[in-house]
Write a protein that holds these residues in place. Structure first.
Motif, PDB file in Angstrom:
ATOM      1  N   LYS A  37     -22.920   8.475 -29.116  1.00 52.62           N
ATOM      2  CA  LYS A  37     -23.222   7.743 -27.892  1.00 52.62           C
ATOM      3  C   LYS A  37     -23.381   8.723 -26.742  1.00 52.62           C
ATOM      4  N   ASP A  38     -24.457   8.605 -25.985  1.00 59.87           N
ATOM      5  CA  ASP A  38     -24.695   9.458 -24.829  1.00 59.87           C
ATOM      6  C   ASP A  38     -23.891   8.969 -23.629  1.00 59.87           C
ATOM      7  N   GLY A  39     -23.525   9.905 -22.762  1.00 60.80           N
ATOM      8  CA  GLY A  39     -22.859   9.538 -21.531  1.00 60.80           C
ATOM      9  C   GLY A  39     -23.774   8.674 -20.671  1.00 60.80           C
ATOM     10  N   GLY A  40     -23.225   7.620 -20.072  1.00 63.62           N
ATOM     11  CA  GLY A  40     -24.009   6.718 -19.243  1.00 63.62           C
ATOM     12  C   GLY A  40     -24.624   5.571 -20.016  1.00 63.62           C
ATOM     13  N   THR A  41     -24.444   5.577 -21.331  1.00 64.24           N
ATOM     14  CA  THR A  41     -24.963   4.511 -22.185  1.00 64.24           C
ATOM     15  C   THR A  41     -23.814   3.600 -22.610  1.00 64.24           C
ATOM     16  N   PRO A  42     -23.916   2.307 -22.377  1.00 64.47           N
ATOM     17  CA  PRO A  42     -22.824   1.391 -22.758  1.00 64.47           C
ATOM     18  C   PRO A  42     -22.597   1.382 -24.266  1.00 64.47           C
ATOM     19  N   ASP A  87     -19.474  -3.468  -9.388  1.00 67.14           N
ATOM     20  CA  ASP A  87     -19.609  -2.900 -10.720  1.00 67.14           C
ATOM     21  C   ASP A  87     -21.001  -2.314 -10.958  1.00 67.14           C
ATOM     22  N   TRP A  88     -21.120  -1.521 -11.998  1.00 69.42           N
ATOM     23  CA  TRP A  88     -22.353  -0.780 -12.294  1.00 69.42           C
ATOM     24  C   TRP A  88     -23.470  -1.683 -12.813  1.00 69.42           C
ATOM     25  N   ARG A  89     -23.121  -2.846 -13.325  1.00 69.69           N
ATOM     26  CA  ARG A  89     -24.161  -3.759 -13.800  1.00 69.69           C
ATOM     27  C   ARG A  89     -24.867  -4.453 -12.638  1.00 69.69           C
ATOM     28  N   ASP A  90     -24.084  -4.929 -11.681  1.00 71.35           N
ATOM     29  CA  ASP A  90     -24.673  -5.626 -10.535  1.00 71.35           C
ATOM     30  C   ASP A  90     -25.220  -4.665  -9.491  1.00 71.35           C
ATOM     31  N   HIS A  91     -24.773  -3.418  -9.547  1.00 72.99           N
ATOM     32  CA  HIS A  91     -25.217  -2.407  -8.576  1.00 72.99           C
ATOM     33  C   HIS A  91     -25.655  -1.151  -9.333  1.00 72.99           C
ATOM     34  N   PRO A  92     -26.750  -1.230 -10.057  1.00 73.33           N
ATOM     35  CA  PRO A  92     -27.197  -0.110 -10.907  1.00 73.33           C
ATOM     36  C   PRO A  92     -27.445   1.188 -10.145  1.00 73.33           C
ATOM     37  N   ALA A  93     -27.727   1.102  -8.853  1.00 70.03           N
ATOM     38  CA  ALA A  93     -27.954   2.312  -8.063  1.00 70.03           C
ATOM     39  C   ALA A  93     -26.678   3.150  -7.948  1.00 70.03           C
ATOM     40  N   ALA A  95     -24.451   3.339 -10.451  1.00 66.66           N
ATOM     41  CA  ALA A  95     -23.948   3.612 -11.793  1.00 66.66           C
ATOM     42  C   ALA A  95     -23.707   5.087 -12.074  1.00 66.66           C
ATOM     43  N   LYS A  96     -24.702   5.924 -11.918  1.00 65.76           N
ATOM     44  CA  LYS A  96     -24.548   7.339 -12.272  1.00 65.76           C
ATOM     45  C   LYS A  96     -23.438   7.991 -11.469  1.00 65.76           C
ATOM     46  N   GLU A  97     -23.417   7.714 -10.174  1.00 62.29           N
ATOM     47  CA  GLU A  97     -22.375   8.304  -9.334  1.00 62.29           C
ATOM     48  C   GLU A  97     -20.995   7.832  -9.796  1.00 62.29           C
ATOM     49  N   MET A  98     -20.877   6.546 -10.095  1.00 58.62           N
ATOM     50  CA  MET A  98     -19.607   5.990 -10.563  1.00 58.62           C
ATOM     51  C   MET A  98     -19.151   6.665 -11.846  1.00 58.62           C
ATOM     52  N   PHE A  99     -20.098   6.890 -12.751  1.00 58.87           N
ATOM     53  CA  PHE A  99     -19.766   7.533 -14.024  1.00 58.87           C
ATOM     54  C   PHE A  99     -19.372   8.998 -13.814  1.00 58.87           C
ATOM     55  N   ASP A 100     -19.919   9.637 -12.789  1.00 61.23           N
ATOM     56  CA  ASP A 100     -19.550  11.024 -12.485  1.00 61.23           C
ATOM     57  C   ASP A 100     -18.172  11.108 -11.820  1.00 61.23           C
ATOM     58  N   VAL A 101     -17.828  10.086 -11.069  1.00 61.65           N
ATOM     59  CA  VAL A 101     -16.537  10.068 -10.375  1.00 61.65           C
ATOM     60  C   VAL A 101     -15.393   9.848 -11.354  1.00 61.65           C
ATOM     61  N   LEU A 102     -15.620   9.016 -12.386  1.00 58.43           N
ATOM     62  CA  LEU A 102     -14.536   8.657 -13.306  1.00 58.43           C
ATOM     63  C   LEU A 102     -13.781   9.853 -13.889  1.00 58.43           C
ATOM     64  N   PRO A 103     -14.448  10.836 -14.539  1.00 58.42           N
ATOM     65  CA  PRO A 103     -13.676  11.930 -15.143  1.00 58.42           C
ATOM     66  C   PRO A 103     -12.932  12.783 -14.117  1.00 58.42           C
ATOM     67  N   ARG A 104     -13.433  12.842 -12.903  1.00 61.87           N
ATOM     68  CA  ARG A 104     -12.728  13.599 -11.870  1.00 61.87           C
ATOM     69  C   ARG A 104     -11.486  12.841 -11.404  1.00 61.87           C
ATOM     70  N   MET A 105     -11.619  11.535 -11.261  1.00 64.03           N
ATOM     71  CA  MET A 105     -10.462  10.723 -10.907  1.00 64.03           C
ATOM     72  C   MET A 105      -9.434  10.747 -12.041  1.00 64.03           C
ATOM     73  N   GLN A 106      -9.935  10.748 -13.271  1.00 61.60           N
ATOM     74  CA  GLN A 106      -9.023  10.795 -14.407  1.00 61.60           C
ATOM     75  C   GLN A 106      -8.176  12.064 -14.383  1.00 61.60           C
ATOM     76  N   GLN A 107      -8.780  13.174 -14.025  1.00 59.10           N
ATOM     77  CA  GLN A 107      -8.032  14.429 -13.944  1.00 59.10           C
ATOM     78  C   GLN A 107      -6.963  14.368 -12.863  1.00 59.10           C
ATOM     79  N   LEU A 108      -7.297  13.785 -11.727  1.00 61.27           N
ATOM     80  CA  LEU A 108      -6.328  13.665 -10.638  1.00 61.27           C
ATOM     81  C   LEU A 108      -5.172  12.757 -11.037  1.00 61.27           C
ATOM     82  N   HIS A 109      -5.482  11.652 -11.703  1.00 63.29           N
ATOM     83  CA  HIS A 109      -4.425  10.731 -12.126  1.00 63.29           C
ATOM     84  C   HIS A 109      -3.565  11.348 -13.225  1.00 63.29           C
TER      85      HIS A 109
END
Length: 280
Positions: A37-42, A87-93, A95-109
Motif C-alpha cells: 500500500k502506498d502512502g496517502g492511499t486508503p 477530515d480528509w474525505r470532505d476536505h481533500p485539499a 489531505a496530503k498536508e494532514m498525512f504529512d503532519v501525522l508522523p511528525r505528531m506521532q513522534q512528538l507524542h
C-alpha cells in the motif's frame, strides 16, 4: 512523582481519528502486511466511518503490523485539534498536508509517552524539574498549527528528550545488583542482535536493551525487571512467563508484537493482548 499510568491523551483513540494511519502510512507485503500500500492511499479495509473492517481479525488476516502500530494519541490530536474536525474525505485539499503532519505528531507524542514514564520514576527525582520542563515544551509543540509542525526540527528536539531519557535509564538501572550468573549475558546490551536468541530464564535485570533486535527470541521465564526496552524489537519474541514489571519504556505496541501468556508479568499500565489468550 506521578502515578505510573498512561495519560488518556497519549493512548490511541480510533473513535476520534479519521483513520489517518490507515491512509497516510505506506507498507509493503510481508509477514506483517498482506499486500502493498502506498502512502496517502486508503487501505481497502478502511470503511466509510473510518473504522477498520477487519479490526478484530487483523492478525489472522495478515496485518500483524497494524496490531503493532501505535500513534500514542497523535491520530486524534491531528484529527480533532490540528485540523479541528475537518477530515480528509470532505476536505481533500487538506489531505496530503494532514498525512504529512501525522508522523511528525506521532513522534512528538511518543516522546511525551516516554517522558511521562520518566516522571514516574522515584530514582529520577533529581532531574524531575528538567523532565517537566521538556514535557511542557513538547506539549506546546503538539499544539502548533500544521505549518509550524511541518517546519519543526524534530531530530533536534528528540536529541534533547533522549538525553533526559538516557539519564533516567541510568538512574533507575543503577539500583539493580546483578547476580554473578549474569556474566554469561555480559555481551547483551544496547542495539544487540539477539534475533532468535535462546534467553530462556535469563537474568536481564537492569539490562540496557535499547534498540535490541529480539525478533523470535526465546525470553520465556526471563527476568527483565528494570531493563531499558525503548525501541527493542519484540516481534514474535516469546515472553511466556517473563517478568517485565518495572521495566523502562515498554509500549503496548511492543507487547502486541510479541507472544506471551497469562503468566507474563507486565507493567500495570499495559494489558495482555487478546492473541496471547487464544489457544492454537
Amino acid at each position: 512523582m506521578k502515578k505510573n499510568t498512561i495519560p488518556e491523551e497519549l493512548r490511541s483513540n480510533c473513535e476520534k481519528c479519521f483513520g489517518l494511519c490507515c491512509v497516510a502510512l505506506p507498507y509493503a507485503k510481508s509477514a506483517d502486511f498482506a499486500f502493498n500500500k502506498d502512502g496517502g492511499t486508503p487501505c481497502p479495509n478502511l470503511q466509510a466511518d473510518f473504522r477498520c473492517g477487519i479490526h478484530n481479525h487483523l492478525r489472522e488476516k495478515g496485518f500483524r503490523g497494524c496490531v503493532s502500530y501505535e500513534c500514542f494519541g497523535a491520530g486524534q490530536k491531528v484529527s480533532q485539534l490540528t485540523y479541528r474536525g475537518n477530515d480528509w474525505r470532505d476536505h481533500p485539499a487538506l489531505a496530503k498536508e494532514m498525512f504529512d503532519v501525522l508522523p511528525r505528531m506521532q513522534q512528538l507524542h511518543e516522546m511525551l509517552y516516554y517522558l511521562n514514564e520518566a516522571l514516574c520514576q522515584e530514582e529520577a527525582k533529581s532531574i524531575y524539574r528538567d523532565l517537566q520542563t521538556v514535557v511542557e515544551e513538547t506539549e506546546l509543540l503538539t499544539n502548533l498549527n500544521s505549518e509550524s509542525i511541518l517546519s519543526l526540527d524534530i531530530s533536534a528536539h528528540r536529541g534533547k528528550v533522549n538525553e533526559l531519557l538516557l539519564r533516567t535509564s541510568e538512574l533507575v538501572r543503577a539500583k539493580v545488583t546483578l547476580k554473578k550468573n549474569k556474566s554469561k549475558h555480559r555481551k547483551i546490551g544496547r542495539g544487540s542482535d539477539l534475533i532468535a536468541a535462546k534467553l530462556r530464564g535469563a537474568d536481564l535485570r537492569g539490562a540496557n536493551l535499547r534498540g535490541a533486535l529480539l525478533i523470535a527470541a526465546d525470553l520465556s521465564g526471563a527476568d527483565l525487571r528494570d531493563a531499558d526496552l525503548i525501541g527493542a524489537d519484540f516481534r514474535d519474541a516469546d515472553l511466556s512467563g517473563a517478568n517485565l514489571t518495572g521495566c523502562l519504556f515498554l509500549t503496548q505496541a511492543q507487547v502486541n508484537a510479541a507472544r506471551g501468556d497469562i503468566h507474563t508479568k507486565l507493567p500495570p499500565a499495559l494489558r495482555i493482548p487478546e492473541h496471547w489468550l487464544r489457544v492454537g
